[in-house]
Design an enzyme around this catalytic site. Structure first.
Site, PDB file in Angstrom:
ATOM      1  N   GLU A 177      22.388  41.456   7.794  1.00  0.00           N
ATOM      2  CA  GLU A 177      21.215  41.901   8.561  1.00  0.00           C
ATOM      3  C   GLU A 177      20.419  40.740   9.153  1.00  0.00           C
ATOM      4  O   GLU A 177      19.601  40.133   8.472  1.00  0.00           O
ATOM      5  CB  GLU A 177      20.288  42.736   7.666  1.00  0.00           C
ATOM      6  CG  GLU A 177      19.036  43.213   8.403  1.00  0.00           C
ATOM      7  CD  GLU A 177      18.095  44.068   7.547  1.00  0.00           C
ATOM      8  OE1 GLU A 177      18.371  44.263   6.356  1.00  0.00           O
ATOM      9  OE2 GLU A 177      17.095  44.541   8.097  1.00  0.00           O
ATOM     10  N   LYS A 219      23.893  45.047  10.328  1.00  0.00           N
ATOM     11  CA  LYS A 219      22.622  45.790  10.424  1.00  0.00           C
ATOM     12  C   LYS A 219      21.684  45.048  11.367  1.00  0.00           C
ATOM     13  O   LYS A 219      20.929  44.166  10.957  1.00  0.00           O
ATOM     14  CB  LYS A 219      22.000  45.928   9.024  1.00  0.00           C
ATOM     15  CG  LYS A 219      20.645  46.639   9.026  1.00  0.00           C
ATOM     16  CD  LYS A 219      20.260  47.119   7.628  1.00  0.00           C
ATOM     17  CE  LYS A 219      18.839  47.649   7.592  1.00  0.00           C
ATOM     18  NZ  LYS A 219      18.513  48.356   6.352  1.00  0.00           N
TER      19      LYS A 219
END
Ligand code: 13P
Length: 339
Positions: A177, A219
């Protein structure tokens, strides 16, 4: 590394149009959200709230995986069941946030670097015994005057690659992420440029560290103007910019992308995800899903207010927000479904 195990976990998480519930707010973040909602900020209240989430009936119709925080994975439901076990019983794969938070980057006063690599191999082994099959590490990139610097990007993607390697060694799927924040008054184009640069740096680093791209979940943020920007783009514009940016930087071998919501309202986040899946279906080589925290949880937290008597209502709200996000993942959401 056992690639089939990693691929199987990813396939299970996203089966039948499902996505991920991020419920891994760290203690400082939880404290902030509870304070704003007027709920006492104690470990016991965090536990009660997480129990509300994991025991929502039918949640597994739209949620295939849920990310826990270290404190939560060590807690139990009222029935004495560990939270990860309660998730598994509900048909949801438990995941775990393993980074130790974004800390100031020395000599770069407004920038952050995520810490937590020391001892990570041992922590992953422990989480695995508790049932975690995937993990999350969040890097934070801020847009502003002269930032992000190359040094900040380099430090953060390096840590993400080292983390991803340790996860894959343990047959745990890494959610990678790199979040470009919505804070600031930058334009959508500036967000595009920074997101593209960060993603390209990330995939170059993942390649150097021999990460198997078929065994990760990306992500990212959506490509949106900063919260303070006077020009806020249309849903169609955001969807198109986001798809173009991802296509330019994310290899097709990545099986799944699961967006963070980043402070967008639940409705706007659903509209963006829906439009991406609906209008650009033939241009997406990956599953494009969600890993929302606020855009699924916030209305439920507000309804709960820390009161036992509100649990049922909060669970209904949670369940409906999760269903709307899953509909958006399939490109079948419409704002009329909000009523
Ligand atoms: P939001 O969806 O609230 O941005 O949170 C997602 C997340 O897990 C950030 O790390």
């Amino acid at each position: 590394m056992n690639t089939p195990i990693l691929k199987n976990t990813i396939a299970e998480i996203f089966a039948n149009g499902k996505g991920i519930l991020a419920m891994d707010e760290s203690t400082p973040t939880c404290k902030k959200r509870f304070e704003a909602a007027g709920i006492p900020q104690t470990s016991e209240m965090y536990r009660q709230y997480r129990e509300l989430l994991v025991t929502t009936s039918g949640l597994n119709e739209s949620i295939g995986g849920a990310i826990l925080f270290d404190e939560t994975i060590r807690q139990q439901t009222d029935a004495g069941e560990p939270m990860a076990k309660a998730l598994m019983k509900a048909g949801i794969i438990p995941g775990i946030k393993v980074d130790m938070g974004a800390k100031p980057l020395p000599e770069f006063p407004t920038e952050l670097v995520t810490e937590g690599l020391d001892g990570l191999r041992e922590r992953l082994a422990e989480y695995k015994t508790m049932g975690a099959r995937f993990a999350k590490w969040r890097a934070v990139i801020t847009i502003g005057e002269g930032i992000p610097t190359d040094a900040c990007i380099k430090a953060n993607v390096h840590a993400l690659a080292r983390y991803a390697g340790l996860c894959q060694e343990a047959d745990i799927v890494p959610i990678v992420e790199p979040e470009v924040l919505m804070d600031g008054n930058h334009s959508m184009q500036q967000c595009y440029n920074v997101t593209e640069k960060v993603l390209k740096a990330l995939f170059s680093e993942l390649y150097q560290f021999k990460i198997d791209l078929e065994g990760i979940i990306l992500k990212p943020n959506m490509v949106v103007a900063g919260k303070g920007c006077l020009i806020q783009n249309s849903v169609d514009e955001v969807a198109e910019a986001t798809v173009n940016c991802l296509r330019s930087a994310v290899p097709a071998s990545v099986p799944a992308i699961a967006f963070l919501s980043g402070g967008q309202s639940p409705k706007v986040a659903a509209e963006h995800l829906n439009t991406i899946n609906k209008n650009f279906k033939n241009r997406l080589p990956w599953i494009v899903a969600f890993s929302f925290a606020r855009a699924i949880q916030q209305p439920a937290l507000d309804a709960w207010k820390g009161e036992q008597s509100n649990v049922k209502e909060a669970q209904e709200i949670l369940s409906s927000r999760a269903k709307l996000a899953a509909a958006a993942r399939r490109g079948e959401y419409s704002s009329s479904m909000e009523e």
